[in-house]
Structure formats: structure tokens, C-alpha cells
Design a protein around this motif. Structure first.
Motif, PDB file in Angstrom:
ATOM      1  N   ILE A 126      31.645 107.262  81.349  1.00 58.29           N
ATOM      2  CA  ILE A 126      30.241 107.636  81.518  1.00 58.29           C
ATOM      3  C   ILE A 126      30.114 108.715  82.594  1.00 58.29           C
ATOM      4  O   ILE A 126      29.381 109.702  82.432  1.00 58.29           O
ATOM      5  CB  ILE A 126      29.385 106.404  81.865  1.00 58.29           C
ATOM      6  N   GLY A 127      30.834 108.548  83.691  1.00 59.45           N
ATOM      7  CA  GLY A 127      30.813 109.571  84.741  1.00 59.45           C
ATOM      8  C   GLY A 127      31.333 110.904  84.249  1.00 59.45           C
ATOM      9  O   GLY A 127      30.774 111.959  84.583  1.00 59.45           O
ATOM     10  N   SER A 128      32.403 110.882  83.460  1.00 58.14           N
ATOM     11  CA  SER A 128      32.959 112.127  82.920  1.00 58.14           C
ATOM     12  C   SER A 128      31.955 112.836  82.029  1.00 58.14           C
ATOM     13  O   SER A 128      31.773 114.062  82.109  1.00 58.14           O
ATOM     14  CB  SER A 128      34.231 111.830  82.127  1.00 58.14           C
ATOM     15  N   ILE A 129      31.295 112.080  81.158  1.00 54.68           N
ATOM     16  CA  ILE A 129      30.318 112.683  80.250  1.00 54.68           C
ATOM     17  C   ILE A 129      29.132 113.229  81.035  1.00 54.68           C
ATOM     18  O   ILE A 129      28.675 114.362  80.793  1.00 54.68           O
ATOM     19  CB  ILE A 129      29.869 111.655  79.197  1.00 54.68           C
ATOM     20  N   ARG A 130      28.638 112.439  81.976  1.00 57.80           N
ATOM     21  CA  ARG A 130      27.475 112.860  82.747  1.00 57.80           C
ATOM     22  C   ARG A 130      27.762 114.118  83.564  1.00 57.80           C
ATOM     23  O   ARG A 130      26.931 115.038  83.626  1.00 57.80           O
ATOM     24  CB  ARG A 130      27.028 111.735  83.682  1.00 57.80           C
ATOM     25  N   GLU A 131      28.931 114.157  84.195  1.00 60.55           N
ATOM     26  CA  GLU A 131      29.214 115.223  85.157  1.00 60.55           C
ATOM     27  C   GLU A 131      29.844 116.459  84.525  1.00 60.55           C
ATOM     28  O   GLU A 131      29.638 117.577  85.020  1.00 60.55           O
ATOM     29  CB  GLU A 131      30.138 114.687  86.249  1.00 60.55           C
ATOM     30  N   ARG A 132      30.598 116.285  83.433  1.00 67.42           N
ATOM     31  CA  ARG A 132      31.360 117.409  82.901  1.00 67.42           C
ATOM     32  C   ARG A 132      30.825 117.944  81.580  1.00 67.42           C
ATOM     33  O   ARG A 132      31.010 119.127  81.279  1.00 67.42           O
ATOM     34  CB  ARG A 132      32.839 117.007  82.694  1.00 67.42           C
ATOM     35  N   LEU A 133      30.195 117.094  80.768  1.00 69.36           N
ATOM     36  CA  LEU A 133      29.791 117.526  79.430  1.00 69.36           C
ATOM     37  C   LEU A 133      28.288 117.738  79.289  1.00 69.36           C
ATOM     38  O   LEU A 133      27.852 118.757  78.737  1.00 69.36           O
ATOM     39  CB  LEU A 133      30.271 116.505  78.384  1.00 69.36           C
ATOM     40  N   LEU A 134      27.484 116.817  79.775  1.00 71.06           N
ATOM     41  CA  LEU A 134      26.037 116.950  79.582  1.00 71.06           C
ATOM     42  C   LEU A 134      25.439 118.155  80.298  1.00 71.06           C
ATOM     43  O   LEU A 134      24.402 118.663  79.847  1.00 71.06           O
ATOM     44  CB  LEU A 134      25.329 115.657  79.987  1.00 71.06           C
ATOM     45  N   ASP A 172      38.327 102.884  80.821  1.00 71.27           N
ATOM     46  CA  ASP A 172      37.343 102.332  81.751  1.00 71.27           C
ATOM     47  C   ASP A 172      35.972 102.901  81.416  1.00 71.27           C
ATOM     48  O   ASP A 172      35.785 104.126  81.396  1.00 71.27           O
ATOM     49  CB  ASP A 172      37.727 102.674  83.188  1.00 71.27           C
ATOM     50  N   PHE A 173      34.999 102.011  81.170  1.00 73.13           N
ATOM     51  CA  PHE A 173      33.676 102.455  80.737  1.00 73.13           C
ATOM     52  C   PHE A 173      32.920 103.241  81.811  1.00 73.13           C
ATOM     53  O   PHE A 173      32.406 104.329  81.528  1.00 73.13           O
ATOM     54  CB  PHE A 173      32.847 101.263  80.258  1.00 73.13           C
ATOM     55  N   PRO A 174      32.796 102.750  83.055  1.00 71.95           N
ATOM     56  CA  PRO A 174      32.092 103.554  84.056  1.00 71.95           C
ATOM     57  C   PRO A 174      32.710 104.943  84.256  1.00 71.95           C
ATOM     58  O   PRO A 174      31.998 105.921  84.511  1.00 71.95           O
ATOM     59  CB  PRO A 174      32.183 102.714  85.333  1.00 71.95           C
ATOM     60  N   THR A 175      34.034 105.025  84.120  1.00 77.94           N
ATOM     61  CA  THR A 175      34.706 106.313  84.296  1.00 77.94           C
ATOM     62  C   THR A 175      34.344 107.284  83.189  1.00 77.94           C
ATOM     63  O   THR A 175      34.064 108.467  83.433  1.00 77.94           O
ATOM     64  CB  THR A 175      36.225 106.121  84.367  1.00 77.94           C
ATOM     65  N   LEU A 234      22.095 108.897  77.100  1.00 81.59           N
ATOM     66  CA  LEU A 234      23.006 108.405  78.128  1.00 81.59           C
ATOM     67  C   LEU A 234      22.582 107.032  78.643  1.00 81.59           C
ATOM     68  O   LEU A 234      23.414 106.122  78.775  1.00 81.59           O
ATOM     69  CB  LEU A 234      23.090 109.407  79.283  1.00 81.59           C
ATOM     70  N   ASP A 235      21.320 106.850  78.941  1.00 81.37           N
ATOM     71  CA  ASP A 235      20.857 105.563  79.473  1.00 81.37           C
ATOM     72  C   ASP A 235      21.064 104.438  78.465  1.00 81.37           C
ATOM     73  O   ASP A 235      21.365 103.291  78.849  1.00 81.37           O
ATOM     74  CB  ASP A 235      19.394 105.651  79.880  1.00 81.37           C
ATOM     75  N   GLU A 236      20.910 104.739  77.176  1.00 83.42           N
ATOM     76  CA  GLU A 236      21.155 103.732  76.135  1.00 83.42           C
ATOM     77  C   GLU A 236      22.617 103.286  76.154  1.00 83.42           C
ATOM     78  O   GLU A 236      22.912 102.093  76.027  1.00 83.42           O
ATOM     79  CB  GLU A 236      20.813 104.291  74.761  1.00 83.42           C
ATOM     80  N   TRP A 237      23.521 104.254  76.298  1.00 81.06           N
ATOM     81  CA  TRP A 237      24.940 103.917  76.311  1.00 81.06           C
ATOM     82  C   TRP A 237      25.268 103.039  77.512  1.00 81.06           C
ATOM     83  O   TRP A 237      26.027 102.081  77.405  1.00 81.06           O
ATOM     84  CB  TRP A 237      25.798 105.179  76.353  1.00 81.06           C
ATOM     85  N   ILE A 238      24.696 103.374  78.658  1.00 79.32           N
ATOM     86  CA  ILE A 238      24.955 102.594  79.864  1.00 79.32           C
ATOM     87  C   ILE A 238      24.430 101.168  79.685  1.00 79.32           C
ATOM     88  O   ILE A 238      25.105 100.189  80.039  1.00 79.32           O
ATOM     89  CB  ILE A 238      24.309 103.274  81.100  1.00 79.32           C
TER      90      ILE A 238
END
Length: 209
Positions: free
Chosen positions: A168-176, A163-166, A201-205
Motif C-alpha cells: 500500500i505504501g509503495s502504491i501510494r508513494e510511487r504510483l498514484l 506484506d500488505f502495508p508495504t 486506495l481507502d477501499e483497499w486499505i
């Protein structure tokens, strides 16, 4: 000697949703001259065992259960006596590859694995797969991301269980939020750093995949 990160590349196939692709996988070994863990035992248990030499293997850690990341895990575990560890949310994927052999233990968010005096913290990062995890080793300045984050963007989310939104959330909240200098050691391809990837991140979204 102090704990270190070793790397080998193995080749084979990834299959899902009726497709089959040739792939090269990164296998990571973390340890010292006496003990180690293996992250993602892919394709070739003999090659991984040879890289380990006579060291005691503490665990075979699976970042997720796509077949190219776990196909050699039982064979490596059987020859070394080390447990296979997997997040339970990925059991449906694991069972497609190993229906008659369960993992030996579970990975949970926040769990700490210790090898050669180094701590690796399990970060649950779903999206590429429901039970995908990353392993953060601050003392080594690195995070092992499996197929969650690559040089140039997130892992693929166009197949079952993803799942793409999931992701992105994982990367934003746990890795970045990790130190920008943290080296990102990926499941395929070349390493990168958190600082190199964070501005995109915004480019990927906007790209949406």
C-alpha cells in the motif's frame, strides 16, 4: 519506427509455499524495429524470442522473482546474449527457481534503462515481493507494474516475502502520484490507468488484503 509497446500472453504455473496455480502472464516488449527490452520473460522463451524476431535484445527485466515471472528468463538470455536484471532484494525468491544461475545485473531505485530512445525509470515498489519494481516510461504514457498494482487493487500479499502495508505504501508513494492518464500495464490481466485506480486506495486499505 518510433518506440512502441508490444504484448504477448504466456501460460504456465506459479508455485510458492507448497501451492501450485495455473496462470496466464503478460510479457511486455518495449522497443522499435531494431532493439528492445523484455519485461517479465514468463513460461515460454520460444514465444518471446519469436515475438522479438531479429531485433537486438538489450535486457530481460524482471519486475520481481516469483517463478512465473522469471522461469523463462535464463533461456531467453542465453539465446540472445541479453543480461537478466533483477532487484537484489528478490534474490532469495530467484534462487528458489534458478539456484545455479544468478541474474546478470541489478536493478536499483531511480535507475534509468534506455531503449529505442525511450527512458524507463526503475521504481522500487516492495510489498508483493521485497525486490518488486515498476518501470515508468513517461514518453510512452505508461508504467509497467508487474504484480504491484492491478485493475481493481494491489497485488496479493498473503504468501511468503509479501506484506500488505508495504505494498500500500509503495502504491501510494510511487504510483498514484503519476499522471492520472498513465496506462498501468500489469503482470496479469487487463491494463488500467492510475486515474482509474487512485480513488480506491481507502477501499483497499479497509479490505486489508
Amino acid at each position: 519506427m518510433a518506440a512502441r509497446v508490444e504484448h504477448l500472453t504466456t501460460s504456465g504455473y506459479f508455485s510458492l509455499d507448497g501451492g501450485v496455480w495455473e496462470v496466464e502472464n503478460n510479457v511486455w516488449i518495449v522497443g522499435d524495429d531494431h532493439e528492445a527490452i523484455v519485461i517479465d520473460a514468463a513460461h515460454d522463451a520460444d514465444a518471446v524470442a519469436a515475438a522479438l524476431g531479429g531485433r537486438r535484445l538489450l535486457a530481460v527485466v524482471c519486475t520481481h522473482a516469483h517463478d512465473d515471472h522469471v522461469n523463462a528468463a535464463p533461456a531467453l538470455a542465453d539465446r540472445t546474449g541479453a543480461p537478466v536484471l533483477l532487484h537484489p532484494a528478490d534474490l532469495p525468491l530467484w534462487e528458489r527457481t534458478h539456484p545455479d544461475r544468478a541474474p546478470d545485473g541489478e536493478l536499483t531505485d531511480g535507475q534509468v534503462l534506455t531503449v529505442a530512445g525511450i527512458e524507463l525509470t526503475v521504481l522500487h515498489t516492495p510489498g508483493h515481493a521485497p525486490g518488486a519494481v515498476c518501470l515508468y516510461a513517461p514518453a510512452l504514457g505508461t508504467v509497467f507494474t508487474g504484480d504491484t498494482l492491478f485493475r481493481g487493487g494491489p497485488g496479493a500479499t498473503g504468501r511468503s516475502f509479501s506484506d500488505f502495508p508495504t505494498i500500500i505504501g509503495s502504491i501510494r508513494e510511487r504510483l498514484l502520484p503519476l499522471d492520472p492518464a498513465t496506462v498501468v500495464r500489469t503482470g496479469h490481466g487487463e491494463p488500467t490507468t492510475v486515474g482509474e485506480e487512485a480513488p480506491h486506495l481507502d477501499e483497499w486499505i479497509a479490505r486489508g488484503h
